[in-house]
Each structure stands twice: as C-alpha cells, then as structure tokens.
Motif scaffolding. Structure first.
Motif, short mmCIF file in Angstrom:
data_model
loop_
_atom_site.label_atom_id
_atom_site.label_comp_id
_atom_site.label_asym_id
_atom_site.label_seq_id
_atom_site.Cartn_x
_atom_site.Cartn_y
_atom_site.Cartn_z
N PRO A 70 0.83 -1.21 0.00
CA PRO A 70 0.00 0.00 0.00
C PRO A 70 0.86 1.27 0.00
CG PRO A 70 -0.09 -1.09 2.15
CD PRO A 70 0.73 -1.95 1.25
N VAL A 71 0.27 2.37 -0.45
CA VAL A 71 0.94 3.67 -0.43
C VAL A 71 1.46 3.93 0.98
CG1 VAL A 71 0.53 6.17 -0.55
CG2 VAL A 71 -0.36 4.70 -2.33
N GLY A 72 2.68 4.47 1.06
CA GLY A 72 3.27 4.79 2.34
C GLY A 72 4.14 3.68 2.91
N THR A 73 4.24 2.57 2.21
CA THR A 73 5.04 1.44 2.69
C THR A 73 6.51 1.66 2.38
OG1 THR A 73 3.22 -0.11 2.40
CG2 THR A 73 5.43 -1.06 2.47
N THR A 74 7.34 1.31 3.33
CA THR A 74 8.79 1.33 3.12
C THR A 74 9.23 -0.06 2.69
OG1 THR A 74 9.11 3.06 4.76
CG2 THR A 74 11.03 1.70 4.22
N VAL A 75 9.96 -0.10 1.60
CA VAL A 75 10.56 -1.35 1.14
C VAL A 75 12.02 -1.31 1.53
CG1 VAL A 75 11.14 -2.78 -0.88
CG2 VAL A 75 8.92 -1.63 -0.76
N MET A 95 13.12 7.67 -7.18
CA MET A 95 14.16 7.15 -6.30
C MET A 95 15.50 7.19 -7.02
SD MET A 95 14.38 3.27 -4.87
CE MET A 95 15.59 2.77 -3.68
N PRO A 96 16.40 8.06 -6.58
CA PRO A 96 17.73 8.08 -7.20
C PRO A 96 18.51 6.83 -6.82
CG PRO A 96 17.70 9.50 -5.28
CD PRO A 96 16.29 8.99 -5.46
N GLU A 97 19.59 6.59 -7.53
CA GLU A 97 20.39 5.40 -7.21
C GLU A 97 20.96 5.52 -5.80
OE1 GLU A 97 23.83 2.47 -9.03
OE2 GLU A 97 23.42 4.37 -10.03
N SER A 98 20.77 4.46 -5.04
CA SER A 98 21.29 4.42 -3.68
C SER A 98 22.80 4.22 -3.68
CB SER A 98 20.64 3.25 -2.92
OG SER A 98 21.11 2.01 -3.45
N ASP A 99 23.40 4.40 -2.53
CA ASP A 99 24.79 3.98 -2.35
C ASP A 99 24.82 2.47 -2.48
OD1 ASP A 99 25.70 6.56 -1.85
OD2 ASP A 99 25.45 6.37 0.33
N ARG A 100 25.98 1.92 -2.72
CA ARG A 100 26.11 0.47 -2.78
C ARG A 100 25.81 -0.14 -1.41
NH1 ARG A 100 29.16 -2.24 -7.02
NH2 ARG A 100 28.99 -0.89 -8.80
N ALA A 101 25.02 -1.20 -1.41
CA ALA A 101 24.76 -1.97 -0.20
C ALA A 101 25.67 -3.20 -0.27
CB ALA A 101 23.30 -2.39 -0.11
N PHE A 109 13.36 2.61 0.88
CA PHE A 109 12.66 3.68 0.16
C PHE A 109 11.18 3.55 0.49
CE2 PHE A 109 10.50 5.54 -3.55
CZ PHE A 109 11.13 6.78 -3.60
N THR A 110 10.53 4.69 0.76
CA THR A 110 9.10 4.70 1.04
C THR A 110 8.35 5.13 -0.21
OG1 THR A 110 9.54 5.22 3.35
CG2 THR A 110 7.30 5.64 2.55
N PHE A 111 7.42 4.31 -0.64
CA PHE A 111 6.66 4.57 -1.87
C PHE A 111 5.40 5.36 -1.53
CE2 PHE A 111 9.45 1.19 -3.03
CZ PHE A 111 9.75 1.44 -4.36
N LEU A 112 5.30 6.56 -2.10
CA LEU A 112 4.21 7.48 -1.78
C LEU A 112 3.19 7.64 -2.90
CD1 LEU A 112 6.38 10.22 -0.02
CD2 LEU A 112 5.06 8.36 1.04
N THR A 113 3.46 7.05 -4.07
CA THR A 113 2.58 7.21 -5.22
C THR A 113 2.12 5.84 -5.70
OG1 THR A 113 3.87 9.14 -5.89
CG2 THR A 113 2.41 8.18 -7.55
N ALA A 114 0.80 5.71 -5.92
CA ALA A 114 0.25 4.45 -6.40
C ALA A 114 0.69 4.18 -7.84
CB ALA A 114 -1.28 4.47 -6.33
N GLY A 115 0.78 2.92 -8.17
CA GLY A 115 1.13 2.51 -9.52
C GLY A 115 2.22 1.44 -9.50
N SER A 116 2.48 0.88 -10.66
CA SER A 116 3.54 -0.11 -10.79
C SER A 116 4.82 0.60 -11.15
CB SER A 116 3.18 -1.14 -11.86
OG SER A 116 2.07 -1.89 -11.44
N GLN A 117 5.86 0.33 -10.40
CA GLN A 117 7.11 1.04 -10.57
C GLN A 117 8.26 0.05 -10.62
OE1 GLN A 117 6.91 3.99 -7.39
NE2 GLN A 117 4.78 4.27 -7.91
N GLU A 118 8.92 -0.01 -11.77
CA GLU A 118 10.06 -0.88 -11.93
C GLU A 118 11.25 -0.32 -11.15
OE1 GLU A 118 11.08 -3.02 -15.87
OE2 GLU A 118 12.33 -1.22 -15.85
N TYR A 119 12.04 -1.21 -10.59
CA TYR A 119 13.28 -0.78 -9.96
C TYR A 119 14.39 -1.72 -10.43
CZ TYR A 119 12.46 -4.58 -6.66
OH TYR A 119 12.24 -5.82 -6.10
N LEU A 120 15.62 -1.31 -10.24
CA LEU A 120 16.73 -2.14 -10.73
C LEU A 120 17.96 -1.93 -9.88
CD1 LEU A 120 18.56 0.09 -12.57
CD2 LEU A 120 16.57 -0.20 -14.01
N CYS A 121 18.91 -2.83 -10.07
CA CYS A 121 20.21 -2.73 -9.44
C CYS A 121 21.12 -1.98 -10.40
CB CYS A 121 20.76 -4.14 -9.15
SG CYS A 121 22.44 -4.12 -8.50
#
Length: 139
Positions: A70-75, A95-101, A109-121
């Motif tokens: 749901p909106v507001g969830t932190t992944v 979401m800008p590229e994070s530092d290396r983990a 990252f906390t998602f504040l907008t509804a919709g499908s959002q691709e992310y990548l490494c």
C-alpha cells in the motif's frame, strides 16, 4: 514415419516452454537460499521485519522480484550475498540510485505514489537483468 513427424511437431512448442519453467524453478531455489541466508544473518524470517516489506538481493536476483504494497510502505532491500554489492534505483518512483549496499547492508525507500514502478540494481540490471517491480496500491 509420418506419425513421428506429427508427434515431434506437436511436442516442439512444449520443449520451448521448458527453459522458462526451469528458470522459474531456478529463481524459486535462489530465493529460498536468499531467505536461508537472511535468517542466518538476522536470526528471523524476512516476513517478521516490522514496519517494512523486505526484498532480498542475492545472486543477481531480487527476492521476491515483484511485491505489492500500500501507499506509504517502506521497502527494505537487504543484500544477503557474501561478496557482491548492489544498489537500487527507480526513476519512475523518483528514487535516485542508492549507495552500494555491501553484504548484510540494506537500502530503504518509502513509496508514496500508487502505480507499478520498476526498480533495478544499478551495476547489475543490464548485464544480469537484475530488475524488480513494486506495485503500490491505494489503501
């Protein structure tokens, strides 16, 4: 001989599907290993993490590759690899590229907008196809 030809023709489409099934089985096995690593590192299941949805980064995979929150969830993306570092970015989510983990580190990252959002490494999306999806729903 004609019957054999017909049988081979009928089976060829099925044979083409087997690599996909094998890949799915491979991802399931990798994700099971990732969960085992998570438990060995943190002492509890990733499902027990409070207030966040956990995605593990392991062997150039996101586990699970797709989550719905749901909106507001932190992944929280947790690197459970032994030697490889990863980053996470999602231009569509802002979401800008994070530092290396590095191993045993995480990115949130906390998602504040509804919709499908691709992310990548960042370092591995192109060479290893390390790509995931977050579907964010209205509450």
């Amino acid at each position: 001989m004609k019957r054999l030809s017909i049988l081979v023709s009928a089976l060829l489409p099925l044979a083409a599907a087997f690599p996909v099934l094998a890949e799915d089985d491979g991802n399931a096995a990798i994700c099971a290993e990732a969960e085992e690593r998570y438990v060995s590192i943190f002492g509890s299941s990733s499902a027990d993490a409070e207030g966040v949805t956990v995605v593990k980064m392991y062997k150039y995979n996101f586990c699970p590759a797709a989550v719905t929150v749901p909106v507001g969830t932190t992944v929280r993306w947790v690197n459970v690899d032994k030697r490889t570092s990863h980053s996470v970015l999602s231009p569509a989510a802002g979401m800008p590229e994070s530092d290396r983990a590095f191993p045993e580190e995480s990115v949130e990252f906390t998602f504040l907008t509804a919709g499908s959002q691709e992310y990548l490494c960042g370092p591995h999306w192109e060479t290893q196809q390390m790509i995931g999806m977050v579907t964010v729903t209205e509450e």
